[in-house]
Write an enzyme that holds these catalytic residues in place. Structure first.
Site, mmCIF file in Angstrom:
data_model
loop_
_atom_site.group_PDB
_atom_site.id
_atom_site.type_symbol
_atom_site.label_atom_id
_atom_site.label_comp_id
_atom_site.label_asym_id
_atom_site.label_seq_id
_atom_site.Cartn_x
_atom_site.Cartn_y
_atom_site.Cartn_z
ATOM 1 N N LEU A 118 0.828 -1.211 0.000
ATOM 2 C CA LEU A 118 0.000 0.000 0.000
ATOM 3 C C LEU A 118 0.861 1.260 0.000
ATOM 4 C CD1 LEU A 118 -2.765 1.414 0.183
ATOM 5 C CD2 LEU A 118 -2.577 1.231 2.686
ATOM 6 N N GLU A 168 1.327 1.858 10.087
ATOM 7 C CA GLU A 168 -0.110 1.628 10.283
ATOM 8 C C GLU A 168 -0.796 2.892 10.803
ATOM 9 O OE1 GLU A 168 -0.498 -0.967 8.910
ATOM 10 O OE2 GLU A 168 1.044 -2.402 9.444
#
Length: 400
Positions: A144, A379
């Site tokens: 990502l 994250e």
């Protein structure tokens, strides 16, 4: 209450309020199993791995973790263990008590790569990949983050275009755990508005045009495989796309799964640092007495212990909620924001108790503190989680 009927002193000096009493016997047994695996396979070698900046046995560790059901352990079916969120959280805590890089290996495999396929994949994709990923036979990674787009994934430059029945991917991803050892990558790309915008693709890493280069200049998470991915004309069949999601909801849902593991995992690093400092303070003598007997040292230990306890209670509450009614994104943000910032504070304070020895690799404190610098960022950075919480409090978005 007579003295004989008063509760006994805790057997664990780091659990003064008996948080363990809130766990079931089965949860304690799962925790003990993970702790034993880490003691056998990780603890004897992790300092050497960290100093060399490598994890040469990553694939072997994955196979061993697979044997005890650690990979995708909170997922149902397809060979996954189907355990609770609390079970998974306890496992993450024990893994990160050894090293954040080891917990990252498990988190990326189970909460990112496997979870993406489990939540959004076709039946065929699930059958093809998940059973072998659960055993550790197949390693996954999650593409990502990009070199220029971390906190703003909507601006990603990786593109997916249709060419006949096929998809063709071009772009690059950065800071990808497991990247060079992965057999399969879940890659997110912008397919354009006519195809749903951001889409996820299941990419076998032996596909022509897929390249992974390991990064070796890290000062944190050194006992971990981290890579840069390059996709140049990667041609995939039509059924490579994850069919059950379009837009950013897909990757963000996966990130919430991984963040939940971090809420627990970072406490493992903090626990190890605190215990090292507590033990050191009882053995280190200055001015003719153990430094544990000085008020400033006790104040540090008391503060660290209290923050660790509060973090455990928050993690357990969120875990019970996740297992019953689920979690909202801001609840996960509260957990990551609080527990990671407190964990890194604990490690830094523990370092001061050890003095000069605190920077030595003979003790785990500095290694955990350095690792948590990465955990603080990935994250979702601490700043982004702050804004998620702020938006939930005010109803106003400060992201743009």
């Amino acid at each position: 209450m007579t003295p004989s009927s008063m509760p006994k002193r805790p057997s664990d000096p780091l659990d003064l309020v008996d948080v363990d009493a809130l766990l079931t016997d089965e949860e304690k047994a799962i925790r003990a199993t993970v702790r034993q695996v880490c003691d056998d396979l990780v603890e004897p070698h992790v300092v050497e791995w960290y100093e060399k900046g490598e994890l040469p046995v990553a694939r072997e560790l994955a196979l061993e973790f697979g044997k005890v059901g650690l990979l995708g352990m909170h997922l149902e079916g397809y060979g996954c263990a189907g355990m609770s969120s609390v079970d998974y959280g306890l496992a993450c805590l024990e893994l990160e008590a050894s090293d954040s890089g080891i917990r990252s290996l498990v988190s990326v495999q189970g909460s990112l790569a496997m979870a993406a396929i489990h939540m959004f994949g076709s039946p065929e994709q699930k059958e093809e990949w998940l059973p072998r990923m659960a055993t550790g036979e197949v390693i996954g990674c999650f593409g990502l983050t990009e070199p220029d787009h971390g906190s703003d994934p909507a601006s990603m430059r990786t593109r997916a275009r249709r060419d006949g029945e096929d998809w063709v991917l071009d772009g690059g991803k950065l800071w990808i755990t497991n990247g060079t050892i992965a057999d399969v990558a879940v890659v997110w790309a912008n397919a354009g508005g006519e195809h749903g915008g951001i889409r996820g693709f299941v990419v076998p890493t032996d596909t022509p045009g897929f390249e992974a280069r390991e990064l070796h200049t890290k000062m944190s998470l050194r006992a971990s495989v981290t890579a840069e991915l390059t996709l140049t004309g990667v041609r995939l069949p039509a059924d490579a796309v994850l069919p059950e999601v379009t837009g950013l909801n897909g990757p963000l849902a996966c990130l919430s799964e991984a963040r939940f593991g971090i809420v627990w995992g970072c406490l493992g690093a903090a626990r190890t640092a605190l215990e090292a400092a507590r033990r050191y303070s009882t053995e280190r003598t200055q001015f003719d007495r153990p430094i544990a007997g000085f008020q400033l040292t006790q104040a540090k230990l008391a503060h660290m212990s209290t923050e660790l306890t509060l973090g455990r209670l928050l993690a357990l509450h969120l875990g019970r909620r996740k297992d019953t009614v689920g979690l909202r994104p801001e609840q996960v943000s509260v957990g990551k924001y609080n527990n990671v910032t407190k964990a890194i504070e604990i490690c830094r304070t523990a370092r001061t108790i050890l003095g000069g020895n605190g920077i030595s690799g003979e003790f785990p404190v500095m290694r955990h503190a350095n690792n948590l610098e990465s955990v603080l960022t990935y994250e979702g950075t601490v700043e982004m989680h702050t804004l998620v919480i702020g938006q939930a409090l005010t109803g106003e978005s400060a992201f743009r």
